[in-house]
Motif scaffolding. Structure first.
Motif, PDB file in Angstrom:
ATOM      1  N   GLN A 130      25.979 -79.491  29.233  1.00 24.25           N
ATOM      2  CA  GLN A 130      27.092 -78.591  29.451  1.00 24.25           C
ATOM      3  C   GLN A 130      27.755 -78.809  30.489  1.00 24.25           C
ATOM      4  N   HIS A 131      28.508 -79.860  30.868  1.00 22.60           N
ATOM      5  CA  HIS A 131      29.419 -79.854  32.014  1.00 22.60           C
ATOM      6  C   HIS A 131      30.595 -79.054  31.946  1.00 22.60           C
ATOM      7  N   ILE A 132      31.143 -78.828  30.754  1.00 28.15           N
ATOM      8  CA  ILE A 132      32.267 -78.449  30.712  1.00 28.15           C
ATOM      9  C   ILE A 132      31.853 -76.842  30.343  1.00 28.15           C
ATOM     10  N   GLN A 133      32.332 -75.868  30.969  1.00 30.24           N
ATOM     11  CA  GLN A 133      31.831 -74.420  30.900  1.00 30.24           C
ATOM     12  C   GLN A 133      32.827 -73.427  30.159  1.00 30.24           C
ATOM     13  N   ALA A 134      34.144 -73.769  30.597  1.00 29.41           N
ATOM     14  CA  ALA A 134      35.293 -73.234  29.945  1.00 29.41           C
ATOM     15  C   ALA A 134      36.337 -73.910  29.124  1.00 29.41           C
ATOM     16  N   PRO A 135      36.939 -73.066  27.958  1.00 25.19           N
ATOM     17  CA  PRO A 135      37.900 -73.804  27.375  1.00 25.19           C
ATOM     18  C   PRO A 135      39.084 -74.568  27.992  1.00 25.19           C
ATOM     19  N   PHE A 200      38.975 -77.995  23.693  1.00 24.83           N
ATOM     20  CA  PHE A 200      37.511 -77.825  23.649  1.00 24.83           C
ATOM     21  C   PHE A 200      37.143 -76.323  23.497  1.00 24.83           C
ATOM     22  N   HIS A 201      36.528 -75.720  22.629  1.00 29.18           N
ATOM     23  CA  HIS A 201      36.119 -74.378  22.479  1.00 29.18           C
ATOM     24  C   HIS A 201      34.419 -74.184  22.773  1.00 29.18           C
TER      25      HIS A 201
END
Length: 271
Positions: A130-135, A200-201
């Motif tokens: 999970q490198h991307i935490q925010a939409p 991305f959500h």
């Protein structure tokens, strides 16, 4: 009053995972957003289908396909779909009751392509780190980490229009094809190059069993990476990505094989 968008749920299946399929059908039946159709693309005939589907209050259709191939099956599903939004479920994934409502709400804010977040609630693991935490809108490189079951796209983006040619799954990639993985990444990159970016959500899951890390990449999947990179990027970039990938994955025993596969790959436009 503007009508609600219709979702087409395309499920390409061999029809041999009945228990998992029933779980999926139950979560579809429990969606709070109900304006959708379910298209089953069968790659082999099954006598049990009509009995299974009769038990659910869903708008379903079954399309029979000759031969095998995941990308071919999804393209056939697209040819029969009537929705404004399309998604590509596996028969062993499942959803929260609010999933489709969240997708439609996001689409109505101007998004063209949406990616959800694959999560295994039993093992409490995500489909990737999970490198991307925010939409956010994903970069072209970040599209490499997406899975087909996470994708929702407006049908109008796939049609030939002023932004570019029609988009389908590349049938040289995917299970049953010459290169057994990467079809969803190519699909998203083709949309990206047409000007449709993927939003991305991370807060919205689509449930699916996550395999143990050691079993994720088979030899065939590894050898598909070179042709995949070349299909998505220009040739020099593809070779750089191949080198970086194989250094990271420590697959030196396959390095020369994948370089050869990268060099010999030709897309339809190059043949």
């Amino acid at each position: 009053m503007k009508s609600l968008p219709k979702i087409s749920v395309i499920i390409a299946t061999l029809g041999d995972r009945i228990t998992e399929l029933k779980r999926l059908l139950e979560t579809l039946e429990n969606q709070t957003y109900t304006h959708f159709e379910v298209l089953f693309v069968l790659q082999q005939e099954q006598d049990v289908w009509s009995n299974i589907l009769e038990g659910y209050n869903l708008n379903t259709r079954v399309v029979m396909m000759s031969g095998r191939g995941l990308s071919k099956a999804r393209n056939l599903g697209l040819a029969h779909a009537t929705g404004d939004i399309v998604t590509f479920s596996d028969d062993d994934c499942w959803y929260e009751p609010e999933t489709f409502a969240h997708v439609v709400a996001s689409m109505q804010t101007g998004k063209d392509v949406i990616s959800l977040n694959m999560y295994d609630p039993n093992r409490k693991k995500f489909g990737r780190d999970q490198h991307i935490q925010a939409p956010k809108f994903l970069t072209k490189r970040e599209l490499l980490s997406r899975s087909s079951i996470e994708i929702f796209v407006k049908r109008s983006c796939l049609d030939k229009n002023e932004a570019g040619p029609a988009i389908l799954f590349d049938e040289a990639f995917g299970l049953g094809a010459s290169h057994i993985s990467g079809e969803e990444n190519i699909f998203l990159v083709d949309l990206f190059q047409k000007g449709y970016r993927t939003y991305f959500h991370p807060e919205y899951p689509v449930y699916h069993a996550v395999q143990a890390r050691i079993t994720r990449l088979t030899r065939a999947q590894i050898l598909s990476k070179g042709p995949l990179f070349r299909r998505m990027y220009n040739t020099p970039t593809a070779f750089v990505l191949v080198i970086l990938f194989y250094v990271k994955k420590k697959q030196r025993n396959l390095f020369w094989e994948v370089l050869k596969a990268t060099w010999t790959y030709r897309s339809r436009g190059e043949q």
